[in-house]
Design a protein around this motif. Structure first.
Motif, PDB file in Angstrom:
ATOM      1  N   SER A   1      12.550  40.687 -11.606  1.00  0.00           N
ATOM      2  CA  SER A   1      12.452  42.024 -11.025  1.00  0.00           C
ATOM      3  C   SER A   1      11.027  42.552 -11.165  1.00  0.00           C
TER       4      SER A   1
ATOM      5  N   THR B   1      10.406  45.184 -12.226  1.00  0.00           N
ATOM      6  CA  THR B   1      10.416  45.982 -13.452  1.00  0.00           C
ATOM      7  C   THR B   1       9.562  45.327 -14.555  1.00  0.00           C
TER       8      THR B   1
ATOM      9  N   TYR C   1      16.370  47.426 -19.568  1.00  0.00           N
ATOM     10  CA  TYR C   1      16.665  46.466 -18.495  1.00  0.00           C
ATOM     11  C   TYR C   1      15.423  45.613 -18.198  1.00  0.00           C
TER      12      TYR C   1
ATOM     13  N   TYR D   1      12.072  40.603  -7.576  1.00  0.00           N
ATOM     14  CA  TYR D   1      12.537  41.486  -6.501  1.00  0.00           C
ATOM     15  C   TYR D   1      11.906  42.857  -6.693  1.00  0.00           C
ATOM     16  N   PHE D   2      11.486  43.453  -5.614  1.00  0.00           N
ATOM     17  CA  PHE D   2      11.093  44.855  -5.675  1.00  0.00           C
ATOM     18  C   PHE D   2      12.386  45.680  -5.504  1.00  0.00           C
TER      19      PHE D   2
ATOM     20  N   LEU E   1      18.460  54.913  -5.864  1.00  0.00           N
ATOM     21  CA  LEU E   1      18.204  55.911  -4.827  1.00  0.00           C
ATOM     22  C   LEU E   1      19.039  55.704  -3.561  1.00  0.00           C
TER      23      LEU E   1
ATOM     24  N   TYR F   1      22.762  56.322  -3.662  1.00  0.00           N
ATOM     25  CA  TYR F   1      22.999  57.759  -3.903  1.00  0.00           C
ATOM     26  C   TYR F   1      22.834  58.532  -2.598  1.00  0.00           C
TER      27      TYR F   1
ATOM     28  N   LEU G   1      21.271  65.154  -3.400  1.00  0.00           N
ATOM     29  CA  LEU G   1      20.464  64.149  -4.104  1.00  0.00           C
ATOM     30  C   LEU G   1      19.589  64.834  -5.138  1.00  0.00           C
ATOM     31  N   ASN G   2      19.614  64.339  -6.359  1.00  0.00           N
ATOM     32  CA  ASN G   2      18.656  64.793  -7.375  1.00  0.00           C
ATOM     33  C   ASN G   2      17.387  63.980  -7.200  1.00  0.00           C
TER      34      ASN G   2
ATOM     35  N   TYR H   1      14.235  62.815  -8.781  1.00  0.00           N
ATOM     36  CA  TYR H   1      13.733  62.771 -10.162  1.00  0.00           C
ATOM     37  C   TYR H   1      12.205  62.721 -10.183  1.00  0.00           C
TER      38      TYR H   1
ATOM     39  N   ALA I   1       7.906  59.593  -6.632  1.00  0.00           N
ATOM     40  CA  ALA I   1       7.516  58.236  -7.034  1.00  0.00           C
ATOM     41  C   ALA I   1       7.573  57.264  -5.857  1.00  0.00           C
TER      42      ALA I   1
ATOM     43  N   ARG J   1       7.940  53.322  -4.365  1.00  0.00           N
ATOM     44  CA  ARG J   1       8.485  51.982  -4.602  1.00  0.00           C
ATOM     45  C   ARG J   1       8.332  51.147  -3.341  1.00  0.00           C
TER      46      ARG J   1
ATOM     47  N   TYR K   1      10.522  49.133  -1.123  1.00  0.00           N
ATOM     48  CA  TYR K   1      11.917  48.837  -0.776  1.00  0.00           C
ATOM     49  C   TYR K   1      11.942  47.625   0.138  1.00  0.00           C
TER      50      TYR K   1
ATOM     51  N   ARG L   1      12.723  61.099 -14.387  1.00  0.00           N
ATOM     52  CA  ARG L   1      13.713  60.318 -15.137  1.00  0.00           C
ATOM     53  C   ARG L   1      12.948  59.446 -16.136  1.00  0.00           C
TER      54      ARG L   1
ATOM     55  N   ASP M   1      10.762  55.789 -15.736  1.00  0.00           N
ATOM     56  CA  ASP M   1      10.399  55.520 -14.342  1.00  0.00           C
ATOM     57  C   ASP M   1       8.881  55.392 -14.187  1.00  0.00           C
TER      58      ASP M   1
HETATM   59  O1  LIG Z   1      19.359  59.596  -7.680  1.00  0.00           O
HETATM   60  C1  LIG Z   1      18.189  59.193  -7.682  1.00  0.00           C
HETATM   61  C2  LIG Z   1      17.876  57.830  -7.937  1.00  0.00           C
HETATM   62  C3  LIG Z   1      16.540  57.456  -7.954  1.00  0.00           C
HETATM   63  N1  LIG Z   1      15.557  58.360  -7.710  1.00  0.00           N
HETATM   64  C4  LIG Z   1      14.142  57.930  -7.714  1.00  0.00           C
HETATM   65  O2  LIG Z   1      13.976  56.940  -6.738  1.00  0.00           O
HETATM   66  C5  LIG Z   1      13.049  55.965  -7.155  1.00  0.00           C
HETATM   67  C6  LIG Z   1      13.717  54.599  -7.093  1.00  0.00           C
HETATM   68  O3  LIG Z   1      14.745  54.571  -8.068  1.00  0.00           O
HETATM   69  P1  LIG Z   1      15.835  53.401  -8.151  1.00  0.00           P
HETATM   70  O4  LIG Z   1      16.457  53.166  -6.826  1.00  0.00           O
HETATM   71  O5  LIG Z   1      16.749  53.722  -9.282  1.00  0.00           O
HETATM   72  O6  LIG Z   1      14.950  52.131  -8.446  1.00  0.00           O
HETATM   73  P2  LIG Z   1      14.026  51.769  -9.699  1.00  0.00           P
HETATM   74  O7  LIG Z   1      14.138  52.751 -10.767  1.00  0.00           O
HETATM   75  O8  LIG Z   1      12.674  51.510  -9.148  1.00  0.00           O
HETATM   76  O9  LIG Z   1      14.691  50.429 -10.231  1.00  0.00           O
HETATM   77  C7  LIG Z   1      15.381  49.563  -9.366  1.00  0.00           C
HETATM   78  O10 LIG Z   1      14.544  48.611  -8.855  1.00  0.00           O
HETATM   79  C8  LIG Z   1      14.044  47.673  -9.807  1.00  0.00           C
HETATM   80  C9  LIG Z   1      13.157  46.703  -9.087  1.00  0.00           C
HETATM   81  O11 LIG Z   1      13.926  45.911  -8.246  1.00  0.00           O
HETATM   82  C10 LIG Z   1      15.204  46.985 -10.478  1.00  0.00           C
HETATM   83  O12 LIG Z   1      14.687  46.153 -11.447  1.00  0.00           O
HETATM   84  C11 LIG Z   1      16.134  47.983 -11.087  1.00  0.00           C
HETATM   85  O13 LIG Z   1      17.289  47.320 -11.508  1.00  0.00           O
HETATM   86  C12 LIG Z   1      16.560  48.963 -10.088  1.00  0.00           C
HETATM   87  O14 LIG Z   1      17.307  49.980 -10.736  1.00  0.00           O
HETATM   88  C13 LIG Z   1      12.629  56.364  -8.580  1.00  0.00           C
HETATM   89  O15 LIG Z   1      11.428  57.069  -8.508  1.00  0.00           O
HETATM   90  C14 LIG Z   1      13.728  57.311  -9.042  1.00  0.00           C
HETATM   91  O16 LIG Z   1      13.288  58.300  -9.936  1.00  0.00           O
HETATM   92  C15 LIG Z   1      15.853  59.684  -7.461  1.00  0.00           C
HETATM   93  O17 LIG Z   1      14.958  60.505  -7.260  1.00  0.00           O
HETATM   94  N2  LIG Z   1      17.169  60.054  -7.455  1.00  0.00           N
END
Ligand SMILES: O=c1ccn([C@@H]2O[C@H](COP(=O)(O)OP(=O)(O)O[C@H]3O[C@H](CO)[C@@H](O)[C@H](O)[C@H]3O)[C@@H](O)[C@H]2O)c(=O)[nH]1
Length: 232
Positions: free
Chosen positions: A14, A16, A38, A66-67, A89, A92, A104-105, A107, A118, A120, A122, A183, A186
């Motif tokens: 990951s 991560t 994790y 994986y991203f 995300l 949700y 949606l919260n 974070y 933040a 990412r 995807y 969160r 993060d």
């Molecule tokens: O209800 C939510 C859920 C997430 N986020 C934000 O959305 C972004 C992405 O969050 P999330 O989808 O939970 O992904 P990551 O925290 O980046 O982690 C995911 O992506 C990683 C990389 O693949 C994996 O290792 C993890 O298992 C997986 O949880 C982050 O900034 C979160 O704070 C929100 O704002 N609200």
């Protein structure tokens, strides 16, 4: 694996393992660090894989980092169906869109990013599946040796608010949002360097976030309560 003399392995790692990288896009040989439990499990398992390949030179291992996997099969018949309240995300957002959750919260809205949320990388699950086929083909080439990591990402960063906007466009649904504190654990911004996978695996992600949201919504609208349907 030893019993069946299986010495080839594709490990689902990951992004991560990069924690909050010093430099983005993240290249595979960057320093690794975990920011949460994790992440540490993935990091330790990568270390074990590296140790195995050092100790026994006939092992061939690919670590796929994986991203953020999202979306669903184009048919709308196979998709993610998390138990309980989703942590991630996209599931949700999906549950807000179909009316299972009220809002949606978001974070964190004070990150040093273009809109404060933040970022990412995807990636569509179908691209991820193709990445595994490319990795398997690589493992079976005669010249492949050792334990080699590859990023599976698109190379493009998307903020939380950009993802919500793309999903609203694809679904025609408004996603109510509440701005919340960050969160714990993060990272601010993480996205992949994609050159190594392109050059050595011949793999590149084909789908953009519009297609990811389209396929996520296709699955969600056909299966708003997942595989089991709504419980009475
Ligand atoms: O209800 C939510 C859920 C997430 N986020 C934000 O959305 C972004 C992405 O969050 P999330 O989808 O939970 O992904 P990551 O925290 O980046 O982690 C995911 O992506 C990683 C990389 O693949 C994996 O290792 C993890 O298992 C997986 O949880 C982050 O900034 C979160 O704070 C929100 O704002 N609200």
């Amino acid at each position: 694996m030893a019993k069946y003399n299986c010495k080839k392995m594709v490990f689902s790692s990951s992004s991560t393992v990069y924690g909050q990288p010093e430099k983005i896009p993240c290249v595979e040989d960057t320093e690794l660090k975990a920011m949460n439990p994790y992440g540490r499990t993935k990091l330790f398992l990568e270390e074990i894989a590296r140790d195995i390949s050092q100790a026994e030179s006939d092992w061939q291992i690919i670590l796929l980092r994986y991203f953020n996997p999202v979306a669903a099969h184009e048919s709308g018949k196979i998709g993610e169906d998390p138990k309980g309240i989703p942590n991630n995300l996209m599931p949700y957002i999906q549950q807000v869109a179909v009316g299972r959750l009220p809002e949606l919260n978001v974070y964190g809205h004070d990150y040093p990013t273009r809109d404060g949320t933040a970022i990412r990388d995807y990636i569509h699950v179908m691209d991820l599946a193709d990445g595994h086929i490319a990795a398997l083909k690589k493992l079976f080439t005669p010249d492949f040796k050792g334990c080699v990591p590859y990023n599976l990402g698109t190379g493009r960063g998307t903020s939380v608010l950009e993802m919500v906007a793309a999903f609203e466009k694809a679904s025609g649904k408004k996603i109510p949002m509440k701005l919340c504190p960050r969160r714990a654990g993060d990272a601010t911004a993480v996205y992949a360097a994609v050159d190594k996978a392109a050059k050595e695996l011949g793999w590149k992600a084909k789908h953009g976030i519009e297609e990811m949201c389209r396929d996520q919504w296709n699955w969600a609208s056909k299966n708003p309560w997942g595989y089991q349907g709504k419980k009475a």
